[in-house]
Design a protein around this motif. Structure first.
Motif, PDB file in Angstrom:
ATOM      1  N   UNK A   9      19.987  15.623 -51.154  1.00 23.96           N
ATOM      2  CA  UNK A   9      18.808  16.284 -51.709  1.00 23.96           C
ATOM      3  C   UNK A   9      17.960  15.216 -52.403  1.00 23.96           C
ATOM      4  N   UNK A  10      16.683  15.507 -52.661  1.00 29.30           N
ATOM      5  CA  UNK A  10      15.836  14.531 -53.366  1.00 29.30           C
ATOM      6  C   UNK A  10      16.413  14.102 -54.721  1.00 29.30           C
ATOM      7  N   UNK A  11      17.026  15.025 -55.457  1.00 35.28           N
ATOM      8  CA  UNK A  11      17.626  14.669 -56.753  1.00 35.28           C
ATOM      9  C   UNK A  11      18.762  13.668 -56.583  1.00 35.28           C
ATOM     10  N   UNK A  12      19.578  13.860 -55.548  1.00 33.85           N
ATOM     11  CA  UNK A  12      20.682  12.936 -55.291  1.00 33.85           C
ATOM     12  C   UNK A  12      20.168  11.559 -54.893  1.00 33.85           C
ATOM     13  N   UNK A  13      19.068  11.518 -54.156  1.00 36.90           N
ATOM     14  CA  UNK A  13      18.509  10.236 -53.720  1.00 36.90           C
ATOM     15  C   UNK A  13      17.974   9.455 -54.913  1.00 36.90           C
ATOM     16  N   UNK A  14      17.271  10.132 -55.814  1.00 38.51           N
ATOM     17  CA  UNK A  14      16.737   9.439 -56.988  1.00 38.51           C
ATOM     18  C   UNK A  14      17.847   9.017 -57.943  1.00 38.51           C
ATOM     19  N   UNK A  15      18.911   9.818 -58.041  1.00 35.09           N
ATOM     20  CA  UNK A  15      20.021   9.478 -58.935  1.00 35.09           C
ATOM     21  C   UNK A  15      20.804   8.277 -58.409  1.00 35.09           C
ATOM     22  N   UNK A  16      20.991   8.215 -57.122  1.00 32.67           N
ATOM     23  CA  UNK A  16      21.749   7.126 -56.505  1.00 32.67           C
ATOM     24  C   UNK A  16      21.074   6.731 -55.196  1.00 32.67           C
ATOM     25  N   UNK A  21       0.801  10.044 -37.447  1.00 28.74           N
ATOM     26  CA  UNK A  21       1.507   9.833 -38.704  1.00 28.74           C
ATOM     27  C   UNK A  21       1.145  10.910 -39.718  1.00 28.74           C
ATOM     28  N   UNK A  22       2.187  11.495 -40.314  1.00 25.10           N
ATOM     29  CA  UNK A  22       2.032  12.555 -41.302  1.00 25.10           C
ATOM     30  C   UNK A  22       2.792  12.127 -42.544  1.00 25.10           C
ATOM     31  N   UNK A  23       2.215  12.389 -43.711  1.00 30.24           N
ATOM     32  CA  UNK A  23       2.937  12.119 -44.956  1.00 30.24           C
ATOM     33  C   UNK A  23       2.923  13.375 -45.815  1.00 30.24           C
ATOM     34  N   UNK A  24       4.001  13.558 -46.555  1.00 28.83           N
ATOM     35  CA  UNK A  24       4.157  14.708 -47.441  1.00 28.83           C
ATOM     36  C   UNK A  24       5.289  14.383 -48.405  1.00 28.83           C
ATOM     37  N   UNK A  25       5.517  15.266 -49.349  1.00 25.10           N
ATOM     38  CA  UNK A  25       6.647  15.115 -50.272  1.00 25.10           C
ATOM     39  C   UNK A  25       7.582  16.293 -50.086  1.00 25.10           C
ATOM     40  N   UNK A  26       8.872  16.014 -50.195  1.00 27.69           N
ATOM     41  CA  UNK A  26       9.882  17.061 -50.115  1.00 27.69           C
ATOM     42  C   UNK A  26      10.537  17.166 -51.490  1.00 27.69           C
ATOM     43  N   UNK A  27      10.754  18.400 -51.929  1.00 28.52           N
ATOM     44  CA  UNK A  27      11.297  18.624 -53.260  1.00 28.52           C
ATOM     45  C   UNK A  27      12.441  19.628 -53.217  1.00 28.52           C
ATOM     46  N   UNK A  28      13.320  19.509 -54.198  1.00 29.85           N
ATOM     47  CA  UNK A  28      14.371  20.502 -54.384  1.00 29.85           C
ATOM     48  C   UNK A  28      14.181  21.217 -55.710  1.00 29.85           C
ATOM     49  N   UNK A  29      13.026  21.056 -56.307  1.00 25.32           N
ATOM     50  CA  UNK A  29      12.725  21.671 -57.586  1.00 25.32           C
ATOM     51  C   UNK A  29      13.012  20.756 -58.761  1.00 25.32           C
ATOM     52  N   UNK A  30      13.861  19.756 -58.566  1.00 26.63           N
ATOM     53  CA  UNK A  30      14.194  18.837 -59.633  1.00 26.63           C
ATOM     54  C   UNK A  30      13.601  17.460 -59.428  1.00 26.63           C
ATOM     55  N   UNK A  31      13.399  17.085 -58.180  1.00 24.43           N
ATOM     56  CA  UNK A  31      12.848  15.768 -57.854  1.00 24.43           C
ATOM     57  C   UNK A  31      12.023  15.889 -56.587  1.00 24.43           C
ATOM     58  N   UNK A  32      11.181  14.899 -56.376  1.00 21.34           N
ATOM     59  CA  UNK A  32      10.303  14.887 -55.212  1.00 21.34           C
ATOM     60  C   UNK A  32      10.363  13.504 -54.563  1.00 21.34           C
TER      61      UNK A  32
END
Length: 147
Positions: free
Chosen positions: A40-47, A73-84
């Protein structure tokens, strides 16, 4: 005579174990690139993972972040509510892909951006991949559509 049979039996057993070890090694080598872990995005930012690691990311496409380039090419952000996490993808997106929709992407995380090679989108209004649903529940963001 008995010594020759015993020796032959030992040779067959040793050859069988050697073949089993080689087969196990080949199977492990084949799976090396075929197994993609979900984060998840939170896990990626944490580690943060290494830039050479290929994995899957999932969550909701953050509203207001979907930008289509002049090419594919497309860009966007994915979030889990805690991180993006910012995502870039070159290719054709699924028809049901959109903002505030669930998605799973396969790719790698390089210099703070997830470079996706594949994007999957949910196929109807109620479906959400289990990994994405679990991640959103952990963040306290998931709302059951049936309630």
């Amino acid at each position: 005579m008995k010594g020759l049979k015993k020796r032959r039996r030992i040779q067959i057993i040793l050859f069988t174990f050697l073949a089993l070890i080689v087969a196990t090694g080949l199977i492990g080598f084949a799976f090396r690139d075929g197994i993609n872990y979900f984060r998840s995005p939170s896990e990626i930012l944490a580690e943060p993972p290494q830039s050479t690691e290929v994995f899957r990311i999932g969550g909701l496409v953050e509203e207001g972040t979907l930008r289509r380039g002049e090419s594919e090419t497309v860009s966007f952000s994915v979030t889990d509510g805690g991180a993006s996490i910012p995502v870039t993808f070159t290719g054709v997106l699924p028809d049901l892909f959109g903002e505030n929709q669930g998605m799973i992407g396969t790719g790698s995380y390089v210099d703070g951006v997830f470079l996706a090679t594949d994007i999957l989108a949910k196929h109807d209004e109620e479906y959400m991949p289990k990994e994405v649903m679990d991640s959103l529940k952990e963040q306290g963001v998931y709302q059951d559509p049936n309630s």
